[in-house]
Design an enzyme around this catalytic site. Structure first.
Site, short mmCIF file in Angstrom:
data_model
loop_
_atom_site.label_atom_id
_atom_site.label_comp_id
_atom_site.label_asym_id
_atom_site.label_seq_id
_atom_site.Cartn_x
_atom_site.Cartn_y
_atom_site.Cartn_z
CD GLU A 249 28.65 -38.10 -81.82
OE1 GLU A 249 28.49 -36.94 -81.39
OE2 GLU A 249 28.31 -39.10 -81.17
CG ASP A 253 29.00 -33.96 -81.89
OD1 ASP A 253 28.35 -34.29 -80.90
OD2 ASP A 253 29.95 -34.63 -82.34
CB SER A 449 27.41 -38.24 -78.18
OG SER A 449 28.39 -39.02 -78.72
CG ASP A 486 26.28 -33.43 -55.25
OD1 ASP A 486 26.72 -34.27 -56.06
OD2 ASP A 486 26.55 -33.46 -54.03
CB ILE A 487 23.93 -36.42 -59.83
CG1 ILE A 487 23.99 -35.32 -60.90
CG2 ILE A 487 22.89 -37.49 -60.19
CD1 ILE A 487 22.76 -34.49 -61.07
N GLY A 500 28.85 -34.78 -53.48
CA GLY A 500 30.17 -34.36 -53.97
C GLY A 500 30.52 -35.11 -55.26
CG ASP A 502 28.86 -39.31 -58.34
OD1 ASP A 502 28.87 -39.56 -59.57
OD2 ASP A 502 28.01 -38.58 -57.81
#
Length: 519
Positions: A249, A253, A449, A486-487, A500, A502
């Site tokens: 992690e 990052d 992450s 937009d997915i 839009g 979700d």
């Protein structure tokens, strides 16, 4: 006679899979941090409402102004000092701006001071920890002044949201991987190197090796960023040598942020994995007058039900301070779909569900050359993880989400009954993951992450170009249709993607140039 009052939200129960294994040593010394009420709370709430409404006349507060007007009152701190003295507790640290007083003493002294019984517990997953049940009590003169008492128990609070690509995947699954600069380019991030900015990163364990960072950035041909480890509550940069643990992690990052904004300073705040550690680290980052991060990335969290009321309130209050200071906070929404790995029904992850953060969900990306050909909700099935998202039961619908609905997988949609999660998304599937170097090993990683530092790096580029912080961005993004890709395909369990906003991918993945224009 002193009347004692139970501290609201401090109730703890014995969790499933947990048992008492013995008494604590009464002479063992621990530190506990006490969070106090804010001065001028009503005035601060009014300021927050204006920020949520994207009032252009509101300018970010300086850290000095926040401390003076909305920190802890000197007389409140004096009362905690007197309380500590009466119970033989030492005052280890005071921070009026962060509204915290850290107390030190023995377990016996703390048991007597707060009327709790501390015992040693064992959890089948989390391992051994110091814990308590019931509520914490405070005396008359601290009643209404103390908002949280954290650190009496040190059970692990959160988990990191990264997933290393498994070595064996079904033959039909096409695997690709990207470097962070390639993703920045695919998502049309504006040019820039983040010069003059500082990005804060919160880590609850693990560490990084300077040699990994040197090798990684050299392999990408980008200059090596300045990385500073900031130890909080006796923690520090302690790599374990296990890329599957927290090291994965931490390194992920730093490498994502550093590769996209190599000239931004990176401050990594290391702390213990407990609610006290988590809250203190975020607080130290927000109020840090030395590094002054303008963006903070958090890739850790836990289902809302795992938090006590007082710890959730305390952390949310720190995140409010960040919004007032103009610090953008990007948080991973979780990797276990609509259930958030809670084992019981749908849940969202906190702190992603705080209305004062930009919650970052996940997608699965398909590209051709330098352009995106398709992007769907990240959902690699039961064993592979999926974008966290849903509707909060802890926070009401914020102003900028009024009128939105969550589309369910079975068809139909429901108006939001609470804060909707996530706000935005980005590439998160390990099958289309990020190339990183962890503990000397080249590896491909996914998870939400990776999305929090991706968005944090985008905001840092925008801040550097603009010469001022974008600050609290949610209201602006929701008001600017088309700033995100937009997915509209896929689901994360109970929720489905839809045109839009979700509850799987929020507004969508970034079009960096358009996001920059909107901010």
């Amino acid at each position: 006679m002193v009347t004692k009052h139970p501290l609201p939200g401090s109730e703890r129960h014995v969790e499933k899979g947990t048992k008492v294994i013995g008494q604590c040593d009464p002479a063992e010394r621990i530190e506990v941090f006490v969070m106090l009420r804010r001065q001028q709370q009503a005035q601060f709430d009014a300021l927050m409402s204006r920020i949520a409404a994207d009032d252009p006349s509101v300018k970010p507060l300086s850290r000095e102004a926040l401390a003076k007007d909305y920190g802890a009152a000197p007389e409140d701190i004096a009362k905690v000092r007197a309380f500590a003295g009466a119970h033989g507790l030492a005052v280890v640290r005071e921070d009026p701006s962060a509204r915290t007083v850290v107390l030190g003493g023995t377990i016996a002294q703390f048991e007597s001071a707060f009327e709790v019984k501390l015992e040693r517990y064992q959890h089948h997953v989390a391992g051994p920890f110091r814990g308590r049940t019931g509520t914490i009590s405070v005396p008359d003169d601290l009643h209404g002044i103390v908002e949280a008492v954290l650190g009496l128990d040190n059970r692990p609070q959160a988990r990191p949201y990264f997933r290393i690509r498994p070595p064996f995947v079904p033959a039909r699954a096409r695997q690709v991987s990207y470097t962070p600069p390639q993703l920045a380019s695919l998502y049309q991030f504006p040019q820039g190197d983040g010069a003059g900015q500082c990005v804060g990163i919160i880590e609850l364990g693990g560490g990084y090796n300077a040699s990994d960072l040197k090798t990684y950035f050299a392999s990408l041909g980008v200059s090596e960023p300045t990385v500073t480890a900031v130890g909080v509550d006796q923690a520090g940069n302690q790599p374990s040598g296990d890329p599957n643990g927290p090291d994965g992690e931490v390194t992920l990052d730093i490498e994502i942020v550093g590769a996209i904004v190599p000239r931004a300073a990176i401050a990594v705040y290391f702390t213990q994995n407990s609610d006290a550690g988590f809250i203190d680290a975020v607080s130290r980052a927000v109020h840090d007058t030395a590094n002054k991060p303008s963006v903070i990335s958090i890739s850790w969290g836990a289902p809302e039900s795992v938090w006590t009321g007082q710890s959730m309130q305390a952390l949310n209050s720190v995140l409010q301070s960040a919004a007032a200071l103009g610090v953008t906070i990007c948080v991973a929404s979780g990797d276990s779909g609509s259930s958030d790995g809670s084992g019981g029904g749908d849940q969202v992850d906190f702190p992603a569900s705080s209305p004062y953060v930009l919650a970052c969900g996940g997608t699965h990306l398909t590209t051709s050359g330098s352009s995106i050909t398709s992007e769907v909700v990240w959902n690699d099935g039961d064993l592979g993880g999926a974008s966290g998202g849903g509707v909060s039961t802890a926070f009401p619908v914020p102003a900028w989400q009024q009128g939105l609905s969550a589309t369910s997988t079975g068809g139909g949609s429901q108006p939001l009954s609470g804060r909707g999660v996530p706000d935005v998304a980005g590439d998160a599937s390990p099958l289309t993951g990020y190339e990183v170097l962890v503990d000397g090993a080249q590896t491909v990683v996914g998870g939400t992450s990776a999305v929090a530092p991706l968005w944090a790096a985008l905001i840092a580029r925008i801040n550097a170009a603009k010469g001022q912080p974008a600050g609290f961005v949610n209201a602006k993004l929701y008001k600017a249709p088309g700033v995100c890709n937009d997915i509209t395909q896929g689901s994360n369990g109970s929720f489905a993607a839809a045109p839009g906003w979700d509850a799987c991918t929020g507004l969508g993945s970034p079009n960096g140039e358009k996001v920059a224009a909107a901010l």
